[in-house]
Every structure is written in C-alpha cells, then in structure tokens.
Design a protein around this motif. Sequence first.
Motif, PDB file in Angstrom:
ATOM      1  N   ASP A  90      41.947  38.578  43.441  1.00 37.21           N
ATOM      2  CA  ASP A  90      42.642  37.553  44.219  1.00 37.21           C
ATOM      3  C   ASP A  90      42.941  36.309  43.387  1.00 37.21           C
ATOM      4  O   ASP A  90      43.918  35.612  43.629  1.00 37.21           O
ATOM      5  CB  ASP A  90      41.824  37.154  45.444  1.00 37.21           C
ATOM      6  CG  ASP A  90      41.754  38.267  46.465  1.00 37.21           C
ATOM      7  OD1 ASP A  90      42.665  39.114  46.472  1.00 37.21           O
ATOM      8  OD2 ASP A  90      40.788  38.295  47.244  1.00 37.21           O
ATOM      9  N   ARG A  91      42.106  36.050  42.390  1.00 37.57           N
ATOM     10  CA  ARG A  91      42.323  34.866  41.565  1.00 37.57           C
ATOM     11  C   ARG A  91      43.531  35.019  40.646  1.00 37.57           C
ATOM     12  O   ARG A  91      44.021  34.048  40.098  1.00 37.57           O
ATOM     13  CB  ARG A  91      41.082  34.529  40.759  1.00 37.57           C
ATOM     14  CG  ARG A  91      40.726  35.546  39.723  1.00 37.57           C
ATOM     15  CD  ARG A  91      39.465  35.164  38.961  1.00 37.57           C
ATOM     16  NE  ARG A  91      38.954  36.275  38.213  1.00 37.57           N
ATOM     17  CZ  ARG A  91      39.492  36.743  37.087  1.00 37.57           C
ATOM     18  NH1 ARG A  91      40.539  36.166  36.586  1.00 37.57           N
ATOM     19  NH2 ARG A  91      38.967  37.773  36.468  1.00 37.57           N
ATOM     20  N   LEU A  92      44.028  36.241  40.475  1.00 36.06           N
ATOM     21  CA  LEU A  92      45.187  36.475  39.619  1.00 36.06           C
ATOM     22  C   LEU A  92      46.498  36.095  40.289  1.00 36.06           C
ATOM     23  O   LEU A  92      47.494  35.859  39.603  1.00 36.06           O
ATOM     24  CB  LEU A  92      45.241  37.947  39.191  1.00 36.06           C
ATOM     25  CG  LEU A  92      44.059  38.452  38.377  1.00 36.06           C
ATOM     26  CD1 LEU A  92      44.198  39.930  38.104  1.00 36.06           C
ATOM     27  CD2 LEU A  92      43.915  37.672  37.090  1.00 36.06           C
ATOM     28  N   ILE A  93      46.512  36.039  41.613  1.00 39.01           N
ATOM     29  CA  ILE A  93      47.731  35.689  42.333  1.00 39.01           C
ATOM     30  C   ILE A  93      48.125  34.255  41.982  1.00 39.01           C
ATOM     31  O   ILE A  93      47.327  33.332  42.048  1.00 39.01           O
ATOM     32  CB  ILE A  93      47.544  35.861  43.856  1.00 39.01           C
ATOM     33  CG1 ILE A  93      47.244  37.325  44.156  1.00 39.01           C
ATOM     34  CG2 ILE A  93      48.765  35.383  44.619  1.00 39.01           C
ATOM     35  CD1 ILE A  93      46.828  37.614  45.565  1.00 39.01           C
ATOM     36  N   GLY A  94      49.379  34.110  41.555  1.00 38.87           N
ATOM     37  CA  GLY A  94      49.885  32.806  41.140  1.00 38.87           C
ATOM     38  C   GLY A  94      49.790  32.582  39.637  1.00 38.87           C
ATOM     39  O   GLY A  94      50.361  31.630  39.118  1.00 38.87           O
ATOM     40  N   GLN A  95      49.079  33.442  38.924  1.00 35.78           N
ATOM     41  CA  GLN A  95      48.953  33.314  37.467  1.00 35.78           C
ATOM     42  C   GLN A  95      50.262  33.724  36.805  1.00 35.78           C
ATOM     43  O   GLN A  95      51.031  34.512  37.341  1.00 35.78           O
ATOM     44  CB  GLN A  95      47.838  34.230  36.954  1.00 35.78           C
ATOM     45  CG  GLN A  95      46.475  33.893  37.456  1.00 35.78           C
ATOM     46  CD  GLN A  95      45.729  32.978  36.517  1.00 35.78           C
ATOM     47  OE1 GLN A  95      45.992  32.972  35.331  1.00 35.78           O
ATOM     48  NE2 GLN A  95      44.823  32.206  37.057  1.00 35.78           N
ATOM     49  N   SER A  96      50.497  33.206  35.608  1.00 37.75           N
ATOM     50  CA  SER A  96      51.656  33.651  34.839  1.00 37.75           C
ATOM     51  C   SER A  96      51.246  34.854  34.002  1.00 37.75           C
ATOM     52  O   SER A  96      50.080  35.017  33.650  1.00 37.75           O
ATOM     53  CB  SER A  96      52.175  32.523  33.956  1.00 37.75           C
ATOM     54  OG  SER A  96      51.176  32.123  33.047  1.00 37.75           O
ATOM     55  N   ALA A  97      52.219  35.693  33.714  1.00 34.69           N
ATOM     56  CA  ALA A  97      51.980  36.913  32.953  1.00 34.69           C
ATOM     57  C   ALA A  97      53.131  37.104  31.976  1.00 34.69           C
ATOM     58  O   ALA A  97      54.249  36.653  32.210  1.00 34.69           O
ATOM     59  CB  ALA A  97      51.869  38.108  33.886  1.00 34.69           C
ATOM     60  N   LYS A 111      50.976  41.470  30.748  1.00 35.92           N
ATOM     61  CA  LYS A 111      49.679  41.012  30.253  1.00 35.92           C
ATOM     62  C   LYS A 111      49.294  39.760  31.035  1.00 35.92           C
ATOM     63  O   LYS A 111      49.974  38.737  30.962  1.00 35.92           O
ATOM     64  CB  LYS A 111      49.757  40.708  28.759  1.00 35.92           C
ATOM     65  CG  LYS A 111      48.429  40.416  28.127  1.00 35.92           C
ATOM     66  CD  LYS A 111      48.578  40.310  26.622  1.00 35.92           C
ATOM     67  CE  LYS A 111      47.228  40.444  25.959  1.00 35.92           C
ATOM     68  NZ  LYS A 111      47.368  40.510  24.509  1.00 35.92           N
ATOM     69  N   ILE A 112      48.208  39.874  31.790  1.00 30.01           N
ATOM     70  CA  ILE A 112      47.699  38.752  32.591  1.00 30.01           C
ATOM     71  C   ILE A 112      46.406  38.305  31.934  1.00 30.01           C
ATOM     72  O   ILE A 112      45.428  39.042  31.926  1.00 30.01           O
ATOM     73  CB  ILE A 112      47.445  39.162  34.052  1.00 30.01           C
ATOM     74  CG1 ILE A 112      48.675  39.821  34.665  1.00 30.01           C
ATOM     75  CG2 ILE A 112      47.012  37.957  34.874  1.00 30.01           C
ATOM     76  CD1 ILE A 112      48.414  40.467  36.010  1.00 30.01           C
ATOM     77  N   GLY A 113      46.400  37.101  31.397  1.00 29.82           N
ATOM     78  CA  GLY A 113      45.244  36.656  30.633  1.00 29.82           C
ATOM     79  C   GLY A 113      45.122  37.533  29.410  1.00 29.82           C
ATOM     80  O   GLY A 113      46.022  37.623  28.599  1.00 29.82           O
ATOM     81  N   VAL A 134      52.601  36.338  39.003  1.00 32.11           N
ATOM     82  CA  VAL A 134      52.018  37.374  39.850  1.00 32.11           C
ATOM     83  C   VAL A 134      52.102  36.906  41.297  1.00 32.11           C
ATOM     84  O   VAL A 134      51.602  35.835  41.646  1.00 32.11           O
ATOM     85  CB  VAL A 134      50.545  37.653  39.455  1.00 32.11           C
ATOM     86  CG1 VAL A 134      49.933  38.704  40.363  1.00 32.11           C
ATOM     87  CG2 VAL A 134      50.444  38.060  37.997  1.00 32.11           C
ATOM     88  N   THR A 135      52.767  37.713  42.144  1.00 30.66           N
ATOM     89  CA  THR A 135      52.901  37.335  43.549  1.00 30.66           C
ATOM     90  C   THR A 135      51.855  38.010  44.434  1.00 30.66           C
ATOM     91  O   THR A 135      51.465  37.463  45.451  1.00 30.66           O
ATOM     92  CB  THR A 135      54.304  37.681  44.080  1.00 30.66           C
ATOM     93  OG1 THR A 135      54.553  39.075  43.896  1.00 30.66           O
ATOM     94  CG2 THR A 135      55.361  36.870  43.345  1.00 30.66           C
ATOM     95  N   ARG A 136      51.436  39.217  44.031  1.00 33.19           N
ATOM     96  CA  ARG A 136      50.359  39.898  44.767  1.00 33.19           C
ATOM     97  C   ARG A 136      49.821  41.028  43.912  1.00 33.19           C
ATOM     98  O   ARG A 136      50.427  41.418  42.921  1.00 33.19           O
ATOM     99  CB  ARG A 136      50.820  40.402  46.136  1.00 33.19           C
ATOM    100  CG  ARG A 136      51.845  41.484  46.099  1.00 33.19           C
ATOM    101  CD  ARG A 136      52.341  41.817  47.531  1.00 33.19           C
ATOM    102  NE  ARG A 136      53.507  42.656  47.449  1.00 33.19           N
ATOM    103  CZ  ARG A 136      53.511  43.960  47.691  1.00 33.19           C
ATOM    104  NH1 ARG A 136      52.397  44.553  48.058  1.00 33.19           N
ATOM    105  NH2 ARG A 136      54.610  44.667  47.589  1.00 33.19           N
TER     106      ARG A 136
END
Length: 153
Positions: A90-97, A111-113, A134-136
């Motif tokens: 859930d913490r990944l939602i809103g992150q840039s990739a 690649k997320i993080g 990341v939207t969901r």
Amino acid sequence: MFEWLGSNWWALWLTVFLAFAVVEMLTLNFFFIMLGGGALAALVADFAGADLWLQIVVLCVVSLLMIAFVRPIALKHLHKGPAEQRTNVDRLIGQSALVMEPVSATAGLVKIGGDVWTARSAAGIIDAGQTVQVTRIDGATAVVASTSENSPR
C-alpha cells in the motif's frame, strides 16, 4: 508442602510472574506484564527478608505504579506513527517508478525503488525510460499512469 511454601515464598512469586508472562503473551496488551513486574518486586522483597504481608504490599504498589506510569509509555511507543499509516505494498501507491520495458494495458516492467515489478498502464502505451506514477497494486502487478510531463502515445 505448606511448610516448604511458608519458608520459600520466592517460588510462589516466580510462578505468579511466569503465569502473568504467559497470559501477557496471549493478550499482548501490556497489562499482565505490569502485574508480573509486581510479582518480581515481591520476589526481590522475599530475598531481602521481608515478611509476607510486606511482600504482598510490594506486589500491589509496584503493580499499580507500573500500570499507571510504565504502561502508557509502553503503549505510546508500541503505537508510534499515524493510525492510518500505510504498510506493505500500500505504501507504493503514489510512488514514482521508472519504466524498464514499454508498458501497455497488458504487460511491461517498471522499477519502483530498487525492485522491478510487472506493470500495466492505466491508459495508452508508455515507452521505456519514462517516469510514471503507481496508481494501484493489483496482485503482483503495479498499475501505472504517466506523469504530467510524460504523455502516452
């Protein structure tokens, strides 16, 4: 047996402490371990040579003091952070990739993080090298959308 217990109250206090510790492991609310702390204080009082009535008073006073002063601090440290704090994926939602392979509505890699995820685009095809958001998270797939400076083709 009662004669032995009368001269070895430490065994009772140790048993009471262990019982409270087991109950605390089952409940996890920091109440019974405070009572166990009182039992340990009574054990120390017994080793110091205190009479039984004084050991009981020590048990009660130390238990009440720990419940009143130590338990609130322990609970505060246990529940640090906001209650609505997101965890896991859930913490990944809103992150840039970063798009590693072109992302379409059916396939792609981002690649997320430091982790590479399979991805799907929310709309259009996104080329490799672009930054997305990341939207969901849908299972093990990140659903991503272009940021405002990137436009899907």
